[in-house]
Design a protein around this motif. Structure first.
Motif, PDB file in Angstrom:
ATOM      1  N   ASP A  52       0.855  -1.182   0.000  1.00 54.67           N
ATOM      2  CA  ASP A  52       0.000   0.000   0.000  1.00 54.67           C
ATOM      3  C   ASP A  52       0.890   1.230   0.000  1.00 54.67           C
ATOM      4  N   ILE A  53       0.675   2.095  -0.983  1.00 58.22           N
ATOM      5  CA  ILE A  53       1.403   3.366  -0.983  1.00 58.22           C
ATOM      6  C   ILE A  53       0.776   4.247   0.088  1.00 58.22           C
ATOM      7  N   GLN A  54       1.577   4.615   1.071  1.00 54.86           N
ATOM      8  CA  GLN A  54       1.099   5.428   2.182  1.00 54.86           C
ATOM      9  C   GLN A  54       1.236   6.919   1.894  1.00 54.86           C
ATOM     10  N   ASN A  55       2.267   7.266   1.136  1.00 54.18           N
ATOM     11  CA  ASN A  55       2.525   8.667   0.829  1.00 54.18           C
ATOM     12  C   ASN A  55       3.368   8.732  -0.436  1.00 54.18           C
ATOM     13  N   ILE A  56       3.033   9.658  -1.308  1.00 54.70           N
ATOM     14  CA  ILE A  56       3.836   9.886  -2.500  1.00 54.70           C
ATOM     15  C   ILE A  56       3.719  11.361  -2.865  1.00 54.70           C
ATOM     16  N   SER A  57       4.851  11.979  -3.106  1.00 55.39           N
ATOM     17  CA  SER A  57       4.845  13.401  -3.465  1.00 55.39           C
ATOM     18  C   SER A  57       4.400  13.565  -4.920  1.00 55.39           C
ATOM     19  N   ASN A  58       3.992  14.753  -5.253  1.00 50.51           N
ATOM     20  CA  ASN A  58       3.533  15.029  -6.616  1.00 50.51           C
ATOM     21  C   ASN A  58       4.596  14.717  -7.668  1.00 50.51           C
ATOM     22  N   ASP A  59       5.855  14.918  -7.321  1.00 56.70           N
ATOM     23  CA  ASP A  59       6.939  14.630  -8.264  1.00 56.70           C
ATOM     24  C   ASP A  59       7.451  13.189  -8.172  1.00 56.70           C
ATOM     25  N   HIS A  60       6.840  12.401  -7.293  1.00 59.07           N
ATOM     26  CA  HIS A  60       7.164  10.972  -7.089  1.00 59.07           C
ATOM     27  C   HIS A  60       8.569  10.738  -6.545  1.00 59.07           C
ATOM     28  N   LYS A  61       9.195  11.735  -6.006  1.00 60.42           N
ATOM     29  CA  LYS A  61      10.549  11.582  -5.463  1.00 60.42           C
ATOM     30  C   LYS A  61      10.549  11.176  -3.999  1.00 60.42           C
ATOM     31  N   HIS A  62       9.444  11.388  -3.300  1.00 61.48           N
ATOM     32  CA  HIS A  62       9.297  11.003  -1.895  1.00 61.48           C
ATOM     33  C   HIS A  62       8.174   9.973  -1.822  1.00 61.48           C
ATOM     34  N   VAL A  63       8.523   8.760  -1.397  1.00 63.25           N
ATOM     35  CA  VAL A  63       7.559   7.664  -1.397  1.00 63.25           C
ATOM     36  C   VAL A  63       7.666   6.885  -0.091  1.00 63.25           C
ATOM     37  N   VAL A  64       6.509   6.500   0.460  1.00 61.78           N
ATOM     38  CA  VAL A  64       6.458   5.592   1.600  1.00 61.78           C
ATOM     39  C   VAL A  64       5.487   4.472   1.237  1.00 61.78           C
ATOM     40  N   ILE A  65       5.968   3.247   1.313  1.00 65.73           N
ATOM     41  CA  ILE A  65       5.145   2.074   1.007  1.00 65.73           C
ATOM     42  C   ILE A  65       5.078   1.182   2.242  1.00 65.73           C
ATOM     43  N   LEU A  66       3.873   0.712   2.541  1.00 63.50           N
ATOM     44  CA  LEU A  66       3.670  -0.254   3.613  1.00 63.50           C
ATOM     45  C   LEU A  66       3.529  -1.633   2.986  1.00 63.50           C
ATOM     46  N   ALA A  67       4.390  -2.537   3.377  1.00 60.21           N
ATOM     47  CA  ALA A  67       4.297  -3.931   2.930  1.00 60.21           C
ATOM     48  C   ALA A  67       3.785  -4.760   4.100  1.00 60.21           C
ATOM     49  N   THR A  68       2.842  -5.625   3.805  1.00 59.79           N
ATOM     50  CA  THR A  68       2.330  -6.547   4.814  1.00 59.79           C
ATOM     51  C   THR A  68       2.539  -7.954   4.289  1.00 59.79           C
ATOM     52  N   GLY A  69       3.298  -8.736   5.045  1.00 58.56           N
ATOM     53  CA  GLY A  69       3.605 -10.106   4.657  1.00 58.56           C
ATOM     54  C   GLY A  69       2.740 -11.087   5.417  1.00 58.56           C
ATOM     55  N   PHE A  70       2.309 -12.128   4.719  1.00 55.05           N
ATOM     56  CA  PHE A  70       1.431 -13.150   5.286  1.00 55.05           C
ATOM     57  C   PHE A  70       2.013 -14.532   5.026  1.00 55.05           C
ATOM     58  N   ILE A  71       1.865 -15.404   6.013  1.00 56.52           N
ATOM     59  CA  ILE A  71       2.139 -16.828   5.810  1.00 56.52           C
ATOM     60  C   ILE A  71       0.860 -17.567   6.185  1.00 56.52           C
ATOM     61  N   PHE A  72       0.413 -18.423   5.283  1.00 59.41           N
ATOM     62  CA  PHE A  72      -0.755 -19.251   5.530  1.00 59.41           C
ATOM     63  C   PHE A  72      -0.279 -20.683   5.754  1.00 59.41           C
TER      64      PHE A  72
END
Length: 142
Positions: A52-72
């Motif tokens: 999930d992209i949590q934050n992205i600047s208009n110029d796309h140079k600042h990005v924060v992505i949340l990764a959630t890992g699952f094991i079933f």
């Protein structure tokens, strides 16, 4: 992390010699895992990841992505009800001009979040293993 622990990681996750390398910081040598090793650990443990992209600047140079890992542990669907994961771990990957020189900050943030989730689920973070993707300072000099 000592040699015996690293040897155990190689064996447990069927890693190749080049999947882990060491870098020296002052008088201390620290192990780092390459992207190839991260992918092998993910496959061996059957880790699925949602981003999930949590934050992205208009110029796309600042990005924060949340990764959630699952094991079933059990993928059996009972009465139309999907199974719940037995392990869930989340972590952020961030990228900005202050910590990246690549022209692909979204990809860098994704790699960082993925590596962190896989190392946390596998328990390798607490053993002192980090991914080369986490910082440009962690790239092996060739």
């Amino acid at each position: 992390m000592n040699r015996e622990q690293i040897a155990e990681i190689y064996k447990k996750y069927n890693l190749a010699k080049d999947d882990i390398f060491t870098l020296k910081f002052g008088d201390i040598k620290k192990p780092f895992i390459r992207r190839t090793g991260i992918e092998k650990i993910q496959a061996q443990l059957g880790i699925q990841i949602k981003y999930d992209i949590q934050n992205i600047s208009n110029d796309h140079k600042h990005v924060v992505i949340l990764a959630t890992g699952f094991i079933f542990k059990d993928m059996t669907v009972v009465n139309g009800v999907k199974p719940k994961p037995s392990v869930i771990v989340s972590s952020f990957g961030e990228c900005s001009p202050s910590n990246n020189t690549s022209n692909y900050p979204i990809s860098i943030a994704e790699k960082r979040s993925k590596a962190r989730v896989i190392l946390q689920i596998s328990g390798l973070y607490k053993m002192g293993l980090h991914s080369e993707d986490e910082s440009e300072e962690f790239k092996e000099k060739k």
